[in-house]
Motif scaffolding. Structure first.
Motif, mmCIF file in Angstrom:
data_model
loop_
_atom_site.group_PDB
_atom_site.id
_atom_site.type_symbol
_atom_site.label_atom_id
_atom_site.label_comp_id
_atom_site.label_asym_id
_atom_site.label_seq_id
_atom_site.Cartn_x
_atom_site.Cartn_y
_atom_site.Cartn_z
ATOM 1 N N GLY A 1 -11.827 -20.438 -14.031
ATOM 2 C CA GLY A 1 -11.076 -19.754 -15.069
ATOM 3 C C GLY A 1 -9.833 -19.109 -14.490
ATOM 4 N N GLY A 2 -8.902 -18.750 -15.338
ATOM 5 C CA GLY A 2 -7.681 -18.069 -14.903
ATOM 6 C C GLY A 2 -6.815 -18.939 -14.014
ATOM 7 N N ARG A 3 -6.270 -18.317 -12.969
ATOM 8 C CA ARG A 3 -5.345 -18.993 -12.051
ATOM 9 C C ARG A 3 -6.027 -20.164 -11.310
ATOM 10 N NH1 ARG A 3 -0.407 -18.168 -10.789
ATOM 11 N NH2 ARG A 3 0.472 -18.344 -8.710
ATOM 12 N N GLY A 4 -7.299 -20.001 -10.981
ATOM 13 C CA GLY A 4 -8.042 -21.075 -10.325
ATOM 14 C C GLY A 4 -8.130 -22.309 -11.192
ATOM 15 N N SER A 5 -8.263 -22.115 -12.466
ATOM 16 C CA SER A 5 -8.323 -23.216 -13.410
ATOM 17 C C SER A 5 -6.987 -23.961 -13.459
ATOM 18 C CB SER A 5 -8.686 -22.695 -14.797
ATOM 19 O OG SER A 5 -8.684 -23.742 -15.737
#
Length: 150
Positions: free
Chosen positions: A77-81
């Motif tokens: 989720g977020g930036r990792g996504s």
């Protein structure tokens, strides 16, 4: 969401296989219909099995990138996504291009024909018609394309 991904993947696979062009002596394009062909006759003197490379259009790469981005974007989720979506898109681009080329490769023959005029020619086409040494054949030529037929 998973069903949407499966639909996208299925559409990409169908698109890849639909884009394969044929090098068969039995298949004519729309543009080849209703054209005059020069017909010569001769005898098959040599047959060699070959592999005809597959298509290398942007469709496989773009389809792979889309699938890879969707798959990567669903990780974390977020930036990792976002990073996973970018990396998935790059990996999918490479895999899609490779898959398109592999899926559209064809087995072929290099047929050497001694024409009745004495001239020798070699024609490469898909291996969808069985030829034997000594077969009498017709060689059809038009617009830079040549095919061997019975």
């Amino acid at each position: 969401m998973k069903s949407i991904r499966l639909i996208i993947i299925a559409l990409c696979v169908l698109t890849l296989t639909a884009c394969a062009s044929s090098r068969s002596a039995e298949i004519y394009t729309r543009d080849q219909a209703r054209q005059a062909y020069v017909v010569q006759t001769g005898v098959v003197t040599d047959i060699r099995a070959v592999r005809i490379e597959g298509t290398k259009s942007p469709i496989g790469a773009l389809g792979g990138a889309a699938i890879g981005s969707i798959a990567g974007g669903s990780v974390g989720g977020g930036r990792g996504s976002q990073v996973a979506a970018i990396l998935g898109g790059i990996g999918g681009w490479i895999l899609g291009a490779t898959a398109e080329e592999a899926v559209t490769q064809r087995d072929g023959f290099e047929l050497t024909v001694r024409l009745d005029s004495g001239r020798m020619i070699a024609v490469v086409q898909e291996a969808d018609v069985a030829f034997r040494l000594g077969d009498r054949v017709r060689v059809l030529s038009q617009g830079g394309e040549t095919r061997v037929r019975y």
